[in-house]
Design an enzyme around this catalytic site. Structure first.
Site, PDB file in Angstrom:
ATOM      1  CG  HIS A  93       4.951  59.571 -13.296  1.00 31.18           C
ATOM      2  ND1 HIS A  93       3.759  59.505 -13.966  1.00 31.18           N
ATOM      3  CD2 HIS A  93       5.441  58.302 -13.339  1.00 31.18           C
ATOM      4  CE1 HIS A  93       3.532  58.281 -14.393  1.00 31.18           C
ATOM      5  NE2 HIS A  93       4.567  57.516 -14.016  1.00 31.18           N
ATOM      6  CG  HIS A 119       6.127  53.430 -11.367  1.00 33.91           C
ATOM      7  ND1 HIS A 119       4.864  52.903 -11.550  1.00 33.91           N
ATOM      8  CD2 HIS A 119       6.286  54.336 -12.367  1.00 33.91           C
ATOM      9  CE1 HIS A 119       4.300  53.460 -12.607  1.00 33.91           C
ATOM     10  NE2 HIS A 119       5.139  54.335 -13.127  1.00 33.91           N
ATOM     11  CD  GLN A 142       2.289  48.822 -15.005  1.00 32.03           C
ATOM     12  OE1 GLN A 142       3.090  49.537 -14.429  1.00 32.03           O
ATOM     13  NE2 GLN A 142       1.887  49.088 -16.252  1.00 32.03           N
ATOM     14  CG  HIS A 171       0.955  55.392 -16.268  1.00 33.22           C
ATOM     15  ND1 HIS A 171       0.722  55.608 -14.943  1.00 33.22           N
ATOM     16  CD2 HIS A 171       2.264  55.060 -16.378  1.00 33.22           C
ATOM     17  CE1 HIS A 171       1.846  55.418 -14.273  1.00 33.22           C
ATOM     18  NE2 HIS A 171       2.795  55.076 -15.106  1.00 33.22           N
ATOM     19  CD  GLU A 220       4.740  54.829 -20.576  1.00 34.27           C
ATOM     20  OE1 GLU A 220       3.900  54.229 -19.871  1.00 34.27           O
ATOM     21  OE2 GLU A 220       5.928  54.938 -20.250  1.00 34.27           O
ATOM     22  CG  ASP A 223       8.073  56.571 -15.446  1.00 38.86           C
ATOM     23  OD1 ASP A 223       7.285  56.150 -14.589  1.00 38.86           O
ATOM     24  OD2 ASP A 223       7.930  56.350 -16.662  1.00 38.86           O
TER      25      ASP A 223
END
Ligand code: 17E
Ligand code: FE2
Length: 415
Positions: free
Chosen positions: A57, A59, A153, A211, A214, A310
């Site tokens: 994971h 980005h 996102q 996701h 979170e 992340d």
């Protein structure tokens, strides 16, 4: 090529031979030497020889963008970071996203990472970042296996046209369906986004990685929808819930009930230790929560949990360097998994478990598998974790792709 005195996964001393890019034999050095008399030999000197690190994971389209939004993320919260990113992202080009991602990829390679799942923001009508990542994937494939998640996102529904953009991204070659149910306007929209995600995954034969929860909100329970749809669609092992921070705030009765559902679903869990201990607890005074899912209980219940990076310097998180030994260090601390047997068995969180989540076949020390492995500058796992030991060698399909000289310390004392 024969590698002798390898401490396989910190658990077993073996020698092994590599032929045509694959593991050819494991055993005693004397036997391998007879079997492969022409082979070159490298002595690994009892150092830990592990499967390559797998970062399930990150980005990569966000790396090194911390200073791009007009406003810095002052509150340290997830939701402010998403707003700031939304303001800045239109200005980016495919070229600059790729350029930044390459810096991160090189750092990851230097840390022994060979498998990476990257979430790519597709809530952008031009799909600029996706184009960059699809090119990157092909260009780095001899060094890294890159999996691309079509990640909306700003939401499947909260962003107008989000669901259509996810579908478009899958058609263009994304490998995994993403989502962010806790960011949708309502609980119902969140559940609907999970349903939509599964529908797309089934239609295009893709994996899933949301996701999920979170947040410190103990009412955020989208993980149950993901578990249910995984189970009822027969997607066991093919779906993942990333973050699941809210699970750290669930009451025990609910968490206990869910464990058996997670098991039935074969749901994979990805935990981002440094990221979420930074982003969560932000609405707490004291005592402050630490943003970690129930890693210890999930693990005890036989569920697959991995630790991941992340972010590297983005609006969400200012630091990060791609080194999964650092995530392992934090993850074990935050999860209270610090007994010696737990530490001895911990490399799996940043190697095998991530690879399993990514459904990588061909991974592991087995004859016939691609000869992909790393060597750490430590001869046992406790020392490796204690010292966050460096990766000194990374081999992929029998080819050396990275070698590092450990730092030499010069001293003046004579005792
Ligand atoms: N996006 C998100 O929703 N959560 C994160 N932790 C990052 C990006 C880094
Ligand atoms: Fe993330």
């Amino acid at each position: 090529m024969i590698y002798k005195n390898a401490n396989l996964n910190g658990k077993e001393m073996k020698s092994f031979a590599v032929e045509n890019g694959r593991f050819a034999a494991f055993g005693e050095f004397s036997a391998l030497e007879k079997q492969y008399p022409q082979a070159k030999i490298e002595d690994l000197k009892g150092r830990i020889t592990a499967c390559p690190f797998a970062d399930a994971h990150i980005h990569l389209d966000y790396v090194y963008t911390a200073s791009l939004p007009a406003k810095a993320t002052a509150s340290g919260t997830l939701f402010e970071a998403i707003d700031n990113w939304s303001e800045a992202k239109d200005r980016l080009t495919t070229e600059e996203i790729k350029k930044r991602a390459y810096i991160a990829v090189k750092q990851q390679i230097a840390c022994g990472v060979q498998y990476v799942r990257t979430h790519v923001d597709v809530t952008d009508p031009k799909l600029t970042a996706l184009k960059a990542m699809l090119e990157l994937k092909e260009e780095v494939r001899d060094y890294m296996t890159l999996q691309i998640v079509a990640f909306p996102q700003e939401g499947f529904f909260a962003y107008k046209g989000g669901a259509e953009l996810v579908e478009e991204a899958l058609k263009m070659g994304a490998d995994v369906v993403g989502g962010i149910p806790h960011f949708e306007f309502t609980r119902e929209d969140g559940v609907a986004s999970v349903k939509k995600g599964f529908e797309l995954a089934m239609k295009y034969d893709k994996l899933l990685d949301f996701h999920c929860d979170e947040t410190d909100d103990d009412q955020s329970r989208f993980v149950e929808s993901i578990a249910a749809l995984t189970y009822f669609n027969g997607m066991q092992g093919r779906s993942a819930a990333s973050h699941t921070c809210a699970m750290g705030s669930y009451n025990n009765a609910y968490a206990f009930k869910m464990m058996s559902k997670f098991k039935k679903a074969g749901l994979n869990f990805i935990v981002c230790p440094t990221e979420n201990c930074y982003l969560q607890g932000r609405y707490d005074s004291y005592p402050k929560r630490r943003g970690i899912s129930r890693v210890d209980e999930l693990t005890k219940n036989g569920l697959n949990v991995s630790f991941a990076q992340d972010s590297i310097s983005d609006p969400w998180y200012p630091l990060g360097n791609g080194n999964l030994m650092h995530q392992l260090d934090f993850g074990l601390h935050l999860s209270h998994m610090m007994s010696i047997p737990e530490i001895e068995d911990s490399l799996k969180f940043v190697t095998d478990n991530g690879a399993r989540t990514m459904c990588i076949k061909d991974y592991g020390f087995k004859c016939g598998n691609s000869a992909n492995f790393v060597v750490l500058d430590a001869d046992n796992t406790v020392d490796a974790v204690r010292n966050t030991s460096e990766t000194v060698l990374s081999v992929r399909e029998g080819r050396e792709i990275m070698r590092k000289e450990p730092a030499k310390v010069l001293t003046s004392y004579s005792f």
